[in-house]
Design a protein around this motif. Sequence first.
Motif, PDB file in Angstrom:
ATOM      1  N   SER A 147      39.244  34.793  37.335  1.00 46.55           N
ATOM      2  CA  SER A 147      37.848  35.192  37.168  1.00 46.55           C
ATOM      3  C   SER A 147      37.289  35.973  38.357  1.00 46.55           C
ATOM      4  CB  SER A 147      36.989  33.952  36.890  1.00 46.55           C
ATOM      5  OG  SER A 147      37.389  33.344  35.669  1.00 46.55           O
ATOM      6  N   PRO A 148      37.496  35.544  39.608  1.00 48.00           N
ATOM      7  CA  PRO A 148      36.998  36.369  40.720  1.00 48.00           C
ATOM      8  C   PRO A 148      37.601  37.768  40.742  1.00 48.00           C
ATOM      9  CG  PRO A 148      37.484  34.153  41.486  1.00 48.00           C
ATOM     10  CD  PRO A 148      38.038  34.261  40.100  1.00 48.00           C
ATOM     11  N   ASP A 149      38.885  37.882  40.393  1.00 41.70           N
ATOM     12  CA  ASP A 149      39.502  39.205  40.350  1.00 41.70           C
ATOM     13  C   ASP A 149      38.840  40.084  39.287  1.00 41.70           C
ATOM     14  OD1 ASP A 149      41.220  38.692  42.395  1.00 41.70           O
ATOM     15  OD2 ASP A 149      42.956  38.268  41.134  1.00 41.70           O
ATOM     16  N   CYS A 150      38.497  39.488  38.152  1.00 37.64           N
ATOM     17  CA  CYS A 150      37.845  40.258  37.095  1.00 37.64           C
ATOM     18  C   CYS A 150      36.445  40.690  37.520  1.00 37.64           C
ATOM     19  CB  CYS A 150      37.781  39.433  35.814  1.00 37.64           C
ATOM     20  SG  CYS A 150      39.396  39.218  35.030  1.00 37.64           S
ATOM     21  N   ILE A 151      35.742  39.812  38.202  1.00 38.36           N
ATOM     22  CA  ILE A 151      34.415  40.184  38.703  1.00 38.36           C
ATOM     23  C   ILE A 151      34.535  41.333  39.696  1.00 38.36           C
ATOM     24  CG2 ILE A 151      32.425  39.377  40.031  1.00 38.36           C
ATOM     25  CD1 ILE A 151      32.905  36.591  38.879  1.00 38.36           C
ATOM     26  N   THR A 152      35.564  41.282  40.549  1.00 34.88           N
ATOM     27  CA  THR A 152      35.787  42.362  41.503  1.00 34.88           C
ATOM     28  C   THR A 152      36.098  43.665  40.781  1.00 34.88           C
ATOM     29  OG1 THR A 152      36.642  40.781  43.130  1.00 34.88           O
ATOM     30  CG2 THR A 152      37.182  43.104  43.467  1.00 34.88           C
ATOM     31  N   ALA A 153      36.901  43.593  39.718  1.00 40.14           N
ATOM     32  CA  ALA A 153      37.237  44.792  38.952  1.00 40.14           C
ATOM     33  C   ALA A 153      35.996  45.413  38.320  1.00 40.14           C
ATOM     34  CB  ALA A 153      38.269  44.458  37.880  1.00 40.14           C
ATOM     35  N   VAL A 154      35.113  44.570  37.809  1.00 39.93           N
ATOM     36  CA  VAL A 154      33.864  45.071  37.229  1.00 39.93           C
ATOM     37  C   VAL A 154      33.007  45.737  38.299  1.00 39.93           C
ATOM     38  CG1 VAL A 154      31.719  44.412  36.093  1.00 39.93           C
ATOM     39  CG2 VAL A 154      33.870  43.395  35.353  1.00 39.93           C
ATOM     40  N   GLN A 206      40.084  51.960  33.757  1.00 37.76           N
ATOM     41  CA  GLN A 206      40.042  51.266  32.484  1.00 37.76           C
ATOM     42  C   GLN A 206      41.216  50.303  32.343  1.00 37.76           C
ATOM     43  OE1 GLN A 206      37.821  51.273  30.040  1.00 37.76           O
ATOM     44  NE2 GLN A 206      36.455  52.885  30.749  1.00 37.76           N
ATOM     45  N   GLY A 207      42.368  50.691  32.893  1.00 37.69           N
ATOM     46  CA  GLY A 207      43.532  49.810  32.845  1.00 37.69           C
ATOM     47  C   GLY A 207      43.295  48.508  33.600  1.00 37.69           C
ATOM     48  N   ALA A 208      42.632  48.597  34.744  1.00 46.73           N
ATOM     49  CA  ALA A 208      42.309  47.375  35.501  1.00 46.73           C
ATOM     50  C   ALA A 208      41.378  46.470  34.710  1.00 46.73           C
ATOM     51  CB  ALA A 208      41.683  47.755  36.842  1.00 46.73           C
ATOM     52  N   MET A 209      40.417  47.073  34.011  1.00 47.64           N
ATOM     53  CA  MET A 209      39.498  46.292  33.192  1.00 47.64           C
ATOM     54  C   MET A 209      40.237  45.622  32.036  1.00 47.64           C
ATOM     55  SD  MET A 209      36.520  46.645  34.617  1.00 47.64           S
ATOM     56  CE  MET A 209      35.404  46.163  33.304  1.00 47.64           C
ATOM     57  N   GLN A 210      41.143  46.346  31.417  1.00 45.51           N
ATOM     58  CA  GLN A 210      41.889  45.782  30.304  1.00 45.51           C
ATOM     59  C   GLN A 210      42.810  44.659  30.760  1.00 45.51           C
ATOM     60  OE1 GLN A 210      43.841  49.099  28.434  1.00 45.51           O
ATOM     61  NE2 GLN A 210      41.914  50.072  27.829  1.00 45.51           N
ATOM     62  N   ALA A 211      43.374  44.786  31.956  1.00 48.50           N
ATOM     63  CA  ALA A 211      44.199  43.712  32.501  1.00 48.50           C
ATOM     64  C   ALA A 211      43.379  42.439  32.696  1.00 48.50           C
ATOM     65  CB  ALA A 211      44.832  44.147  33.822  1.00 48.50           C
ATOM     66  N   LEU A 213      40.671  41.620  30.970  1.00 48.63           N
ATOM     67  CA  LEU A 213      40.390  41.079  29.637  1.00 48.63           C
ATOM     68  C   LEU A 213      41.581  40.293  29.108  1.00 48.63           C
ATOM     69  CD1 LEU A 213      38.521  44.073  27.954  1.00 48.63           C
ATOM     70  CD2 LEU A 213      37.539  41.914  28.733  1.00 48.63           C
ATOM     71  N   ALA A 214      42.782  40.819  29.311  1.00 46.60           N
ATOM     72  CA  ALA A 214      43.975  40.110  28.859  1.00 46.60           C
ATOM     73  C   ALA A 214      44.139  38.788  29.607  1.00 46.60           C
ATOM     74  CB  ALA A 214      45.207  40.996  29.046  1.00 46.60           C
ATOM     75  N   SER A 215      43.844  38.795  30.896  1.00 45.13           N
ATOM     76  CA  SER A 215      43.948  37.556  31.684  1.00 45.13           C
ATOM     77  C   SER A 215      42.951  36.506  31.204  1.00 45.13           C
ATOM     78  CB  SER A 215      43.720  37.872  33.168  1.00 45.13           C
ATOM     79  OG  SER A 215      44.657  38.805  33.643  1.00 45.13           O
ATOM     80  N   GLN A 216      41.703  36.945  30.951  1.00 49.43           N
ATOM     81  CA  GLN A 216      40.695  36.004  30.474  1.00 49.43           C
ATOM     82  C   GLN A 216      41.067  35.451  29.099  1.00 49.43           C
ATOM     83  OE1 GLN A 216      38.379  34.745  32.157  1.00 49.43           O
ATOM     84  NE2 GLN A 216      37.608  36.183  33.673  1.00 49.43           N
ATOM     85  N   MET A 217      41.625  36.294  28.255  1.00 45.96           N
ATOM     86  CA  MET A 217      42.052  35.829  26.936  1.00 45.96           C
ATOM     87  C   MET A 217      43.168  34.807  27.050  1.00 45.96           C
ATOM     88  SD  MET A 217      41.977  39.339  24.676  1.00 45.96           S
ATOM     89  CE  MET A 217      42.645  38.480  23.245  1.00 45.96           C
ATOM     90  N   ALA A 218      44.046  34.962  28.047  1.00 46.33           N
ATOM     91  CA  ALA A 218      45.124  34.001  28.253  1.00 46.33           C
ATOM     92  C   ALA A 218      44.563  32.621  28.608  1.00 46.33           C
ATOM     93  CB  ALA A 218      46.065  34.495  29.347  1.00 46.33           C
ATOM     94  N   VAL A 219      43.534  32.609  29.477  1.00 46.76           N
ATOM     95  CA  VAL A 219      42.918  31.334  29.851  1.00 46.76           C
ATOM     96  C   VAL A 219      42.209  30.704  28.645  1.00 46.76           C
ATOM     97  CG1 VAL A 219      41.171  30.249  31.319  1.00 46.76           C
ATOM     98  CG2 VAL A 219      42.659  32.005  32.250  1.00 46.76           C
ATOM     99  N   GLN A 220      41.489  31.527  27.867  1.00 42.22           N
ATOM    100  CA  GLN A 220      40.816  31.011  26.685  1.00 42.22           C
ATOM    101  C   GLN A 220      41.805  30.475  25.656  1.00 42.22           C
ATOM    102  OE1 GLN A 220      38.287  34.141  25.248  1.00 42.22           O
ATOM    103  NE2 GLN A 220      36.999  34.155  27.079  1.00 42.22           N
ATOM    104  N   ASN A 221      42.896  31.190  25.468  1.00 43.02           N
ATOM    105  CA  ASN A 221      43.921  30.711  24.544  1.00 43.02           C
ATOM    106  C   ASN A 221      44.553  29.416  25.035  1.00 43.02           C
ATOM    107  OD1 ASN A 221      43.542  32.862  22.821  1.00 43.02           O
ATOM    108  ND2 ASN A 221      45.154  34.102  23.753  1.00 43.02           N
ATOM    109  N   MET A 222      44.683  29.303  26.346  1.00 50.51           N
ATOM    110  CA  MET A 222      45.233  28.078  26.922  1.00 50.51           C
ATOM    111  C   MET A 222      44.328  26.894  26.623  1.00 50.51           C
ATOM    112  SD  MET A 222      46.214  27.390  30.920  1.00 50.51           S
ATOM    113  CE  MET A 222      47.080  25.893  31.417  1.00 50.51           C
ATOM    114  N   GLU A 223      43.012  27.098  26.759  1.00 61.76           N
ATOM    115  CA  GLU A 223      42.063  26.020  26.460  1.00 61.76           C
ATOM    116  C   GLU A 223      42.154  25.594  24.997  1.00 61.76           C
ATOM    117  OE1 GLU A 223      37.259  25.072  26.855  1.00 61.76           O
ATOM    118  OE2 GLU A 223      38.027  27.121  27.029  1.00 61.76           O
TER     119      GLU A 223
END
Length: 261
Positions: A147-154, A206-211, A213-223
């Motif tokens: 999550s912090p990495d995604c916030i940094t990417a945004v 855009q590739g960093a943003m998509q990465a 999104l994929a990471s966040q989806m992995a955590v959500q799928n894990m839950e």
Amino acid sequence: MKIQLKHPRRWLIGGALLLLTATPSFALFGIGDIVFDPTSYASLVSQLTTIESQYKMLQNNIEHFSLKQQWQTTLTALKNVNVANMFGETNGMTVAFNTNSSSASTTAWKTATTPVSSNVTTYFSGQTVGSPQMSQLAMVEMSDSISPDCITAVGAYRAARTQNTTANSSLMANQLDGTSTTNSEVQQLNLLNAAEAQKMSEMQNQGAMQACLASQMAVQNMERRNAAATDLNTAAFVQQQRSTNDVSASNESNTWQTYLP
């Protein structure tokens, strides 16, 4: 003595016939080194016509377009995020979402989330890897990393859009310039190269943003996966306990401490 030519028309016709029957190359005025070649003359005229056509084509390529504004598009502007912070629960989050700062993102994320108590060390000492509790801890740890990495990417993307606004606007102005200042063939090719470079930069961001999104989806799928696995394990445990322990009314004197409904 006066020479009188008879039948002048015959002389003219005869001369014309002589010219028509002459070879492609003949001397003029009786001088041998001055030669007139009709075939070469026709070839030269054809070459000059071709050169003139090529010149006109190059001239058209160099001339400017006068209606370039029909291609104009608008660069979408991203406004800065302003996260509410009533009691300090989101300290640093606004900065993290608008700047390229990994430290600000990590600090803001820790402030806004529930920390794992130090007391869990004793609690997890009796747990095994793969237990529901261990899986939940793994999900929290993954989320704390991603999550912090995604916030940094945004934040980096927003900051880059702001920094690139001048360059994008300048390129667009040159591409839509209706004068001859930037409309030579070489200049137009340079503008195309600049546009491709900007496109590549945007695709990388855009590739960093998509990465993320994929990471966040992995955590959500894990839950969701852990929740489904826990439900299945609970159902199997209940079935196994009921088949082993008699729960009929005749055994009410016995207290079943591990029963799950």
